[in-house]
Design a protein around this motif. Sequence first.
Motif, PDB file in Angstrom:
ATOM      1  N   VAL A 220      47.565  46.788  15.404  1.00 37.66           N
ATOM      2  CA  VAL A 220      46.370  47.360  16.003  1.00 37.66           C
ATOM      3  C   VAL A 220      45.538  46.226  16.584  1.00 37.66           C
ATOM      4  CG1 VAL A 220      44.299  48.726  15.577  1.00 37.66           C
ATOM      5  CG2 VAL A 220      46.424  49.254  14.371  1.00 37.66           C
ATOM      6  N   ALA A 221      45.107  46.392  17.815  1.00 36.66           N
ATOM      7  CA  ALA A 221      44.310  45.357  18.472  1.00 36.66           C
ATOM      8  C   ALA A 221      42.890  45.364  17.929  1.00 36.66           C
ATOM      9  CB  ALA A 221      44.304  45.572  19.986  1.00 36.66           C
ATOM     10  N   ALA A 222      42.290  44.192  17.828  1.00 35.11           N
ATOM     11  CA  ALA A 222      40.915  44.042  17.360  1.00 35.11           C
ATOM     12  C   ALA A 222      40.064  43.507  18.493  1.00 35.11           C
ATOM     13  CB  ALA A 222      40.854  43.089  16.159  1.00 35.11           C
ATOM     14  N   GLY A 223      38.908  44.087  18.657  1.00 35.51           N
ATOM     15  CA  GLY A 223      38.018  43.680  19.746  1.00 35.51           C
ATOM     16  C   GLY A 223      37.420  42.314  19.498  1.00 35.51           C
ATOM     17  N   GLY A 224      37.694  41.365  20.369  1.00 36.57           N
ATOM     18  CA  GLY A 224      37.145  40.027  20.225  1.00 36.57           C
ATOM     19  C   GLY A 224      36.441  39.521  21.459  1.00 36.57           C
ATOM     20  N   ARG A 225      36.244  40.388  22.446  1.00 42.29           N
ATOM     21  CA  ARG A 225      35.636  39.993  23.708  1.00 42.29           C
ATOM     22  C   ARG A 225      34.428  40.887  23.971  1.00 42.29           C
ATOM     23  NH1 ARG A 225      38.931  40.119  29.440  1.00 42.29           N
ATOM     24  NH2 ARG A 225      37.356  39.140  30.753  1.00 42.29           N
ATOM     25  N   ARG A 226      33.338  40.305  24.344  1.00 40.75           N
ATOM     26  CA  ARG A 226      32.067  41.024  24.521  1.00 40.75           C
ATOM     27  C   ARG A 226      31.689  41.013  25.989  1.00 40.75           C
ATOM     28  NH1 ARG A 226      26.632  39.421  24.192  1.00 40.75           N
ATOM     29  NH2 ARG A 226      25.225  41.033  23.354  1.00 40.75           N
ATOM     30  N   ILE A 227      31.599  42.199  26.582  1.00 42.22           N
ATOM     31  CA  ILE A 227      31.218  42.350  27.982  1.00 42.22           C
ATOM     32  C   ILE A 227      29.920  43.141  28.043  1.00 42.22           C
ATOM     33  CG2 ILE A 227      31.878  43.297  30.222  1.00 42.22           C
ATOM     34  CD1 ILE A 227      34.759  42.850  29.504  1.00 42.22           C
ATOM     35  N   VAL A 228      28.898  42.577  28.687  1.00 44.05           N
ATOM     36  CA  VAL A 228      27.586  43.201  28.780  1.00 44.05           C
ATOM     37  C   VAL A 228      27.540  44.044  30.041  1.00 44.05           C
ATOM     38  CG1 VAL A 228      25.105  42.826  28.855  1.00 44.05           C
ATOM     39  CG2 VAL A 228      26.558  41.273  27.533  1.00 44.05           C
ATOM     40  N   GLU A 229      27.503  45.359  29.865  1.00 43.26           N
ATOM     41  CA  GLU A 229      27.380  46.285  30.975  1.00 43.26           C
ATOM     42  C   GLU A 229      25.950  46.822  31.040  1.00 43.26           C
ATOM     43  OE1 GLU A 229      31.734  48.245  31.530  1.00 43.26           O
ATOM     44  OE2 GLU A 229      30.529  49.066  29.902  1.00 43.26           O
ATOM     45  N   THR A 230      25.677  47.551  32.121  1.00 44.73           N
ATOM     46  CA  THR A 230      24.333  48.120  32.268  1.00 44.73           C
ATOM     47  C   THR A 230      24.061  49.193  31.229  1.00 44.73           C
ATOM     48  OG1 THR A 230      25.256  49.668  33.897  1.00 44.73           O
ATOM     49  CG2 THR A 230      24.280  47.633  34.729  1.00 44.73           C
TER      50      THR A 230
ATOM     51  N   ALA B 131      30.701  42.762  35.621  1.00 43.47           N
ATOM     52  CA  ALA B 131      30.724  43.858  34.652  1.00 43.47           C
ATOM     53  C   ALA B 131      30.462  45.209  35.275  1.00 43.47           C
ATOM     54  CB  ALA B 131      29.687  43.590  33.559  1.00 43.47           C
ATOM     55  N   ASP B 132      30.077  45.274  36.540  1.00 46.78           N
ATOM     56  CA  ASP B 132      29.871  46.557  37.205  1.00 46.78           C
ATOM     57  C   ASP B 132      30.999  46.900  38.171  1.00 46.78           C
ATOM     58  OD1 ASP B 132      29.382  44.673  39.106  1.00 46.78           O
ATOM     59  OD2 ASP B 132      27.435  45.452  39.749  1.00 46.78           O
ATOM     60  N   GLY B 133      32.151  46.247  38.081  1.00 46.16           N
ATOM     61  CA  GLY B 133      33.315  46.581  38.882  1.00 46.16           C
ATOM     62  C   GLY B 133      33.379  45.923  40.232  1.00 46.16           C
ATOM     63  N   ARG B 134      32.523  44.936  40.513  1.00 53.09           N
ATOM     64  CA  ARG B 134      32.557  44.249  41.797  1.00 53.09           C
ATOM     65  C   ARG B 134      33.306  42.930  41.696  1.00 53.09           C
ATOM     66  NH1 ARG B 134      26.423  43.990  43.806  1.00 53.09           N
ATOM     67  NH2 ARG B 134      26.125  43.432  41.605  1.00 53.09           N
ATOM     68  N   VAL B 135      33.800  42.459  42.836  1.00 54.47           N
ATOM     69  CA  VAL B 135      34.436  41.150  42.967  1.00 54.47           C
ATOM     70  C   VAL B 135      33.665  40.368  44.011  1.00 54.47           C
ATOM     71  CG1 VAL B 135      36.490  39.917  43.728  1.00 54.47           C
ATOM     72  CG2 VAL B 135      36.717  41.862  42.196  1.00 54.47           C
ATOM     73  N   ILE B 136      33.196  39.193  43.623  1.00 53.94           N
ATOM     74  CA  ILE B 136      32.423  38.339  44.521  1.00 53.94           C
ATOM     75  C   ILE B 136      33.342  37.255  45.053  1.00 53.94           C
ATOM     76  CG2 ILE B 136      30.447  36.800  44.705  1.00 53.94           C
ATOM     77  CD1 ILE B 136      29.136  38.351  42.473  1.00 53.94           C
ATOM     78  N   GLU B 137      33.396  37.134  46.369  1.00 53.73           N
ATOM     79  CA  GLU B 137      34.231  36.133  47.035  1.00 53.73           C
ATOM     80  C   GLU B 137      33.390  34.906  47.333  1.00 53.73           C
ATOM     81  OE1 GLU B 137      36.677  35.794  51.244  1.00 53.73           O
ATOM     82  OE2 GLU B 137      36.498  37.757  50.239  1.00 53.73           O
ATOM     83  N   LEU B 138      33.859  33.729  46.868  1.00 60.38           N
ATOM     84  CA  LEU B 138      33.121  32.479  46.993  1.00 60.38           C
ATOM     85  C   LEU B 138      33.980  31.424  47.674  1.00 60.38           C
ATOM     86  CD1 LEU B 138      31.651  32.394  43.372  1.00 60.38           C
ATOM     87  CD2 LEU B 138      30.374  32.907  45.438  1.00 60.38           C
TER      88      LEU B 138
ATOM     89  N   GLY C 176      25.393  49.227  28.170  1.00 58.56           N
ATOM     90  CA  GLY C 176      25.511  48.691  26.823  1.00 58.56           C
ATOM     91  C   GLY C 176      26.505  47.557  26.777  1.00 58.56           C
ATOM     92  N   VAL C 177      26.945  47.229  25.567  1.00 56.44           N
ATOM     93  CA  VAL C 177      27.878  46.131  25.341  1.00 56.44           C
ATOM     94  C   VAL C 177      29.253  46.719  25.066  1.00 56.44           C
ATOM     95  CG1 VAL C 177      28.431  44.133  23.920  1.00 56.44           C
ATOM     96  CG2 VAL C 177      26.051  44.664  24.439  1.00 56.44           C
ATOM     97  N   LEU C 178      30.258  46.237  25.785  1.00 53.18           N
ATOM     98  CA  LEU C 178      31.633  46.687  25.638  1.00 53.18           C
ATOM     99  C   LEU C 178      32.420  45.658  24.843  1.00 53.18           C
ATOM    100  CD1 LEU C 178      33.915  48.699  26.385  1.00 53.18           C
ATOM    101  CD2 LEU C 178      34.284  47.340  28.455  1.00 53.18           C
TER     102      LEU C 178
END
Length: 1265
Positions: A324-334, A574-581, A336-338
């Motif tokens: 079973v996978a365990a959550g170890g990564r924290r992503i801050v969305e608008t 975290a909102d599904g966008r990709v920024i090109e730099l 809440g926290v994923l």
Amino acid sequence: MNELFDSGPSGIRTLAAICFSSFMTHHHTPQQTAPSQAAHTRAAPKRLARGCEPVVPLQMPSIGRQWQHPFVDIFKSFGTDPSGASLKGSALSADLKGEVSEEMDREICKRVFKVQGSVSANNYIQLPKTKGKVRSLDLVGEFLYLQLKLLGGKYFLIHLDYVVSNGQRFRISLSNAYQEVGTATYHCIQCPCQLPEQWTVVRLHVPSALGVVPGVNRHGFLLRSIQICSSLYVRNVFTSDRYYAANAGPREILGEFKDWAWVDVPDAGEAAAAASDRMAVMAAPSPLKSSSSLPSASSISGSGKAEKEDWPRPIASIRNMAAVAAGGRRIVETSGVLQVPHRRAAFVLSAGPDGASAPMEVAGMSCMALVLRNQDPSSRPRFLQGHARRVEMLEASDDGRWVASVQGSGDEEVEGRRSPPVMRLWTVHSEGMVCASVTSLPSLVSVQAVTFDGPSKFLAVAGQDIQNRQSLLVWDMSRADGGALTPVAKQTGPDVACLRFSPFEKLTLISCGMENVRFWRIKDSHLSGCMVPLGGLARQMHFTALAFECRRAGHSFCLPSEAAEQVRFWVGTADGRVIELGHKSRKVLAVHQLHTQAITGLCANESFVVTASADRHVRVWPLDFRSFYLHALHETAVTGIDISLDGRQVLCSTADGSVGMLDLQSHQYQDFLRSHRTSVLRAALSDATGQLASVAEGSLKVWSFPALDQIGDFPLPEAQVEAVACHPFRRQIAISFRSGKLLVFDVTAAAAMAERQHEHRLPLLRFLDARGAEDEAARGASLVAADTTSTVVLFSEAQGYEACGSSGAEVACLGFDGNSPAPAMSGTPPRLLWLTESRSVALQSLPEARLVANLAANTKVSCLGFSQSGRFALIGTSDLKIRAFEASDGTSVFTAPCCLPLCSLHLADAGPPPWPLMSAAADKLLRIARVKADPEASSEGSASFTVQLEQSFISHAEAPHQLLSAQGHAVSLSSSEIVCWEIASPEGAVCWASELPPQPRVSGAMPPKGRKTSDEAIPAKAGTADSGSAWSRPPNTGAPARAPTASSAGPKAKAAGVTHMSIAAQAARNLGGFVPNKIFVGGVPITVTEEQFRQCFAQYGAIAKVELHALRGFGYITYDTVEAVDACLEKYEEHYLSKKWVEVKRSIPRELIDAYEREQRRLHSLHSEAQKAAAPKEPAASPKAAAPSGGKGNAIPGSAPTPKAAVAPTGIPGPRPPPTAMPLQRTRTSSSIGSEKGYGGQSPCSRKQALLNRATQARPKQGSA
């Protein structure tokens, strides 16, 4: 890889799965740790494990012993505390008693210790200090090197205190007063050591000295203390796992001059003679070999390491695992926290035997182990162990030659803080992966990112330190293979969620995190940072992923000025966008909205970009992001992706622990790992049907056993499951819930057969085989359940699982309150075992609940269980004992020691002894011992048993709460993983179980994880078709369709049944579980219309449905009958569309391909046997006639005689014969990948080349055989 393997050039021997409980334990208090551990960062692999028989409960260590490699300078490591120095001006912190002084030796011009005095007990140096922080040295070196010089020709004495794996303590004494190797007492070993009149290196081989005492496990020991008594000069003492000769070794051990003398202790001949003499008069605790000898010169390899023949073989090895996978990564969305897990798999590249590159393999993490598997679906995974805690992160280098795995920090605290994370570096070669370096990260609490640079010369880690600051650490990897990582730079900075080395600029890192994207430059042991100006885009935004516009191994540090201006990289948000730099300008070039939720993974090359998101999609985009090429929809959030070197495959990791590979060229999806989404509660194993049922909160999974390939995934009406049981000879599963509901599920029909409501909880379920009952109404199977009121309820299968009787137990059970051990139930003989008092257990018969015997445990009971055959009742007690009783009458059979109070217990006694005795305790280790019948101690026909060598295995992150076994394999179940073990025979050869019947994917089950299956790919439910079904025969409403068993027809009869049709057609009929009247047509030209497609195949029978995907180059035809499919397949080479040949195959789901091919092989072998039996016997020819000149006989090259199948009972499939060489009919796997219409679903590797292939060539073959 679960066997003995080398840990790189260091030559340290590692046993992958085995570790000792007491071998890896500290005998000091939890607040202490290994001395000078931070200073000794020799992060090379060490010996992890050996077999043992642990008896004394000991604590697991908090930090690994990688600092002990390649050797340990004892005086330096345990004497660097100036405040504790007992001698003025000395750095040695030890107990110095009597006439002990430090002086300069004129012969070697070094300071040495002088120990003199007439009484040895009053003049000595003792390490460690009696009242110091370190209570035990805990050194595991197999060799001890002492630099000594005799003082004035007097007698000397040295005491070495060891503790072995079962907790017993032994003292090895060295002295020139002894004449031969012997034992003064059982725990005191005397070894003669005659020193010359010069400086000498004494080389003590500890296993040889311990081997003098019979029965002691020579491979499980710890050095606790050293006492050097008068009269001696002492320079230093070392421990090492390596065998160093007098002319080859480190300068510290060899001495300052090459003319030092060398003395081996004990002498090889004396040790063997002493051991053999005492074998006749001393009782051994376990029947192990006692004779031992030093490794000879021929047994030392070129790298200076001893051979491994002396090591005990592992009793078990991991066959497969579902974690079973365990959550170890924290992503801050608008919103809440994923919390999602890190990426669980990556592509690696191994080198072939000749140095050439082999096909890419998949390296993944499964709880506490790493998994290595090639892309062949039928290949067997290899598990590599060594981590002592759950592996939270895995990263591979761009060239696929290096893999880094990071285990999380421990829960236990040492000196006020938790154990730090540990990082292991693995090298990939032709035989698998080898651990090359082990590095502890004491300054970090958690790790967020790991990355390699392009040439794999540097390694960077980002994590959170003790003060909750983000730290960046960079190491030099030039000495990583067998040596230590060299720290290069360290810096604290802003939040880091992703970290990558720039492929366009040397020693440059790019990181992204909360509200920042930053460049880092490594220079002069410092990391200087530069923020990328993002303006309003960075406000309250969490950047999650990075990717560069270059192929994976295509790093170009020296780019022309024009090319350097054009290179780009992308950052996911975290909102599904990709920024090109722009890489050089460091400015925002474009912003693309690609997903609806957070982007969790980003990979790119010079042709396309692959994105993964929490919205469950993986999409492949062109570099301008106008529209995606294709996408794959998963069942849960995708947490990470990786792309192969050639850009043709994408590896996808999901939040539920599954790992799959998406082929961009064929649009196929292949599963590698499966798992439950939540904690695993209970499991049941059926030996006859070859399936394992496991339940979690709200889900039921059915696995093939022992391969652990998922057969079905079914939702449950309630989340709180009490018990699960498998039918003895049908594919039916019974499940009870906390509410009292009882559900009987038919796996073949994928539907509930019966649903009953009981007024109390049913925590015990068991099927009883009643096929031999005299009453016809009771024949079949009965389901016995026990509720919390100590009432036994009987449900009859013949009456639709209606309750047909109940009986109250004579003695009330105390095991249903949650605080007492759970009761146990056995089917053969039907027995019930439950706790009646804290020290008494009732053995009752089923189903009448009659008391058979009252088993006295004499102390508090910790767990209850039955053996596999049901012959023995097992009880684990708090006095660290395992007690076995006869289940028939309650007679005591044997008693065995254990290490800790047990939480689960099982004895696999299906075959002849010795039997594996498995136990698990709160220390999360699985212990396996052997129970052997002792014929000499038997009296009056009653057998006597003894428990032999015990080995402990690190495999679970949580304590296993259930143990099962069947057909030479065992299953250990914890809340976080299901581990299937392969049990080895006493001689060391693995007991391979007979091949189980094919396990087709169940109709009506959930689609496989990792893809969204179309309606056509889901087979029709079995048992729902009428007499006019596509099979042209009434369906079997009972057991699933299978080939006739060996008991119902002989080989001739079975072969005769398949001669009227092709073997492939008969195999499809026997298999079932899919749409039988459907074919797949591959290589369809792009210009073909649907009408042309229909007319081409209408000549073979009436067509019910036509599906044409001309742009993708394939189609489907569904006939009314199966005979039309057979007629079409007989014209395999005559199918042409628009003057182009097309390939026609049966449309069989990918999950059934392996089972379909096995069935073809089985029918082919039966047909061959029938032909041989029917052929007239010819007179035996002479050898010359049988084998003409040139060595060419009449036999088919590579063929072998096929053994006859064993006769199995009616209704139970027997073992299948081994596969033979034969042409197999290829099959079509169900496609599950959607594509954008504008691109026709072709691989985006090269759009121009793809269009050219459509016009000139056929598409690649979609099936595999």
